[in-house]
Design a protein around this motif. Structure first.
Motif, PDB file in Angstrom:
ATOM      1  N   THR A  48       0.848  -1.187   0.000  1.00  0.00           N
ATOM      2  CA  THR A  48       0.000   0.000   0.000  1.00  0.00           C
ATOM      3  C   THR A  48       0.888   1.243   0.000  1.00  0.00           C
ATOM      4  O   THR A  48       2.109   1.154   0.207  1.00  0.00           O
ATOM      5  N   ASN A  49       0.279   2.396  -0.197  1.00  0.00           N
ATOM      6  CA  ASN A  49       1.049   3.634  -0.131  1.00  0.00           C
ATOM      7  C   ASN A  49       1.493   3.957   1.288  1.00  0.00           C
ATOM      8  O   ASN A  49       2.320   4.838   1.494  1.00  0.00           O
ATOM      9  N   ASP A  79      -5.375  -4.762  -7.298  1.00  0.00           N
ATOM     10  CA  ASP A  79      -4.325  -3.768  -7.538  1.00  0.00           C
ATOM     11  C   ASP A  79      -4.948  -2.382  -7.744  1.00  0.00           C
ATOM     12  O   ASP A  79      -5.840  -2.204  -8.579  1.00  0.00           O
ATOM     13  N   GLY A  80      -4.483  -1.418  -6.974  1.00  0.00           N
ATOM     14  CA  GLY A  80      -4.964  -0.054  -7.114  1.00  0.00           C
ATOM     15  C   GLY A  80      -6.254   0.261  -6.385  1.00  0.00           C
ATOM     16  O   GLY A  80      -6.725   1.405  -6.437  1.00  0.00           O
ATOM     17  N   ARG A  81      -6.830  -0.713  -5.686  1.00  0.00           N
ATOM     18  CA  ARG A  81      -8.103  -0.471  -5.000  1.00  0.00           C
ATOM     19  C   ARG A  81      -7.896   0.413  -3.769  1.00  0.00           C
ATOM     20  O   ARG A  81      -6.937   0.260  -3.024  1.00  0.00           O
ATOM     21  N   THR A  82      -8.833   1.336  -3.563  1.00  0.00           N
ATOM     22  CA  THR A  82      -8.731   2.279  -2.451  1.00  0.00           C
ATOM     23  C   THR A  82      -9.380   1.716  -1.187  1.00  0.00           C
ATOM     24  O   THR A  82     -10.230   0.818  -1.242  1.00  0.00           O
ATOM     25  N   THR A  94     -11.899  -2.334   1.777  1.00  0.00           N
ATOM     26  CA  THR A  94     -11.386  -2.134   0.428  1.00  0.00           C
ATOM     27  C   THR A  94     -11.893  -3.274  -0.458  1.00  0.00           C
ATOM     28  O   THR A  94     -12.791  -4.024  -0.076  1.00  0.00           O
ATOM     29  N   ASP A  99     -14.409   1.190  -6.387  1.00  0.00           N
ATOM     30  CA  ASP A  99     -13.903   2.091  -5.345  1.00  0.00           C
ATOM     31  C   ASP A  99     -14.988   2.995  -4.758  1.00  0.00           C
ATOM     32  O   ASP A  99     -14.718   4.115  -4.319  1.00  0.00           O
ATOM     33  N   ALA A 227      -4.503   3.479  -0.712  1.00  0.00           N
ATOM     34  CA  ALA A 227      -4.836   2.405  -1.640  1.00  0.00           C
ATOM     35  C   ALA A 227      -3.845   1.262  -1.567  1.00  0.00           C
ATOM     36  O   ALA A 227      -2.713   1.411  -1.082  1.00  0.00           O
ATOM     37  N   THR A 229      -1.481  -0.729  -3.674  1.00  0.00           N
ATOM     38  CA  THR A 229      -0.826  -0.534  -4.966  1.00  0.00           C
ATOM     39  C   THR A 229      -0.633  -1.856  -5.699  1.00  0.00           C
ATOM     40  O   THR A 229      -0.773  -1.923  -6.926  1.00  0.00           O
ATOM     41  N   LYS A 230      -0.322  -2.915  -4.957  1.00  0.00           N
ATOM     42  CA  LYS A 230      -0.099  -4.227  -5.567  1.00  0.00           C
ATOM     43  C   LYS A 230      -0.432  -5.308  -4.549  1.00  0.00           C
ATOM     44  O   LYS A 230      -0.021  -5.220  -3.391  1.00  0.00           O
TER      45      LYS A 230
END
Length: 282
Positions: A48-49, A79-82, A94, A99, A227, A229-230
């Motif tokens: 995640t970020n 992937d990329g889900r918030t 999530t 989203d 989010a 990220t991967k």
């Protein structure tokens, strides 16, 4: 979806009570014989970020949900889900392809797996037996079970058991229909046992609970949202990049000593949520 967190006052009071109890003495470090290596297909690495979260999936308790989670992970759906719904002292949600909190995949919804049938071969380590039940860990997942003595009178010689919502437990979100889970999931930031037997628990955070608790809160979360990220299964990460993960086994001498120490320190206030398994990641 997980219910709102109305009884926060009760939860806050219980957490204060926990803090007032004397902490258990620090246990000795686990020995080499105390460790186990989780199956690579049962470990999920969520980047995640805010940092990395490592989750162990527990197919013994919810095989259908674990199979769906693996499938969606391998398809890149996560992937990329918030994190669109995050409630402090409760959970972070999530897994919605849209989203928004209203979406899902085109795959059929899942049949609820709120409970499972435990037999003599189930790797369940009993930590305590309050009020005719048994509580403990199945691998890393905290579980509540009917007392094993009931297996003598059940037709299948098994007993009912279910994952209990301690910090780090991963559950599948749903709508009002029990069988409406699809892709959305949530990670617990704090204990919330009122979710037990109402939402399917299928895994637990091995590492990164501090990341889960650092995710930006809101209902809904204001932009910008944190989010994933991967999201990858450990089995699908190349050998050169794959982290080496091991967890203390619940049939180990270290774990038995830890349970005894925690029970002695907590007395009547002991909870299965008090048990934390050491994890090594290299």
């Amino acid at each position: 979806m997980p219910p709102s967190v109305a009884p926060l006052a009760v939860l806050a009071a219980s957490l204060l009570a926990v803090g007032a109890v004397q902490a258990a003495p620090k246990a000795a470090a686990p020995k080499e014989t105390d460790w186990r290596t989780p199956a690579a297909q049962d470990v999920v690495v969520i980047d995640t970020n805010k940092g990395r979260i490592v989750v162990e999936l527990i197919p013994e308790v919810a095989p259908g949900h674990v199979a769906r989670f693996r499938e969606l992970t391998r398809e890149g759906v996560y992937d990329g889900r918030t994190f669109f719904r995050v409630i402090d002292r409760f959970m972070a949600q999530t897994g919605d392809p849209d989203d928004t909190g209203e979406g899902g995949t085109k795959k059929p919804n899942l049949k609820a797996e709120f409970t499972f049938r435990r037999d003599a071969a189930t790797p369940f380590a009993v930590a305590a037996a309050p009020a005719g039940t048994e509580v403990g860990l199945l691998k890393s997942l905290p579980v509540v079970s009917q007392a094993w003595s009931w297996s003598q009178v059940t037709s299948d010689h098994k007993v009912a058991a279910w994952g209990t919502y301690c910090p780090g437990v991963v559950g599948m979100a749903r709508d009002e229909d029990n069988d409406s889970a699809n892709s959305q999931f949530f990670l617990m930031r704090q204990p919330y046992p009122s979710l037990d037997k109402r939402y399917t628990a299928f895994g637990r955070v091995l590492s990164g609970l501090e990341v889960v608790r650092a995710i930006k809160a809101g209902e809904p979360v204001a932009a910008p949202q944190d989010a994933m990220t991967k999201v990858r299964l450990l089995a699908d990460i190349s050998e050169a990049e794959r982290p080496k993960i091991r967890v203390v086994a619940t049939d180990s001498a270290w774990f038995k000593a830890e349970v005894a120490a925690k029970r002695a320190a907590r007395g009547a206030d002991f909870s299965v949520c008090d048990l934390d398994l050491p994890v090594q990641i290299r």
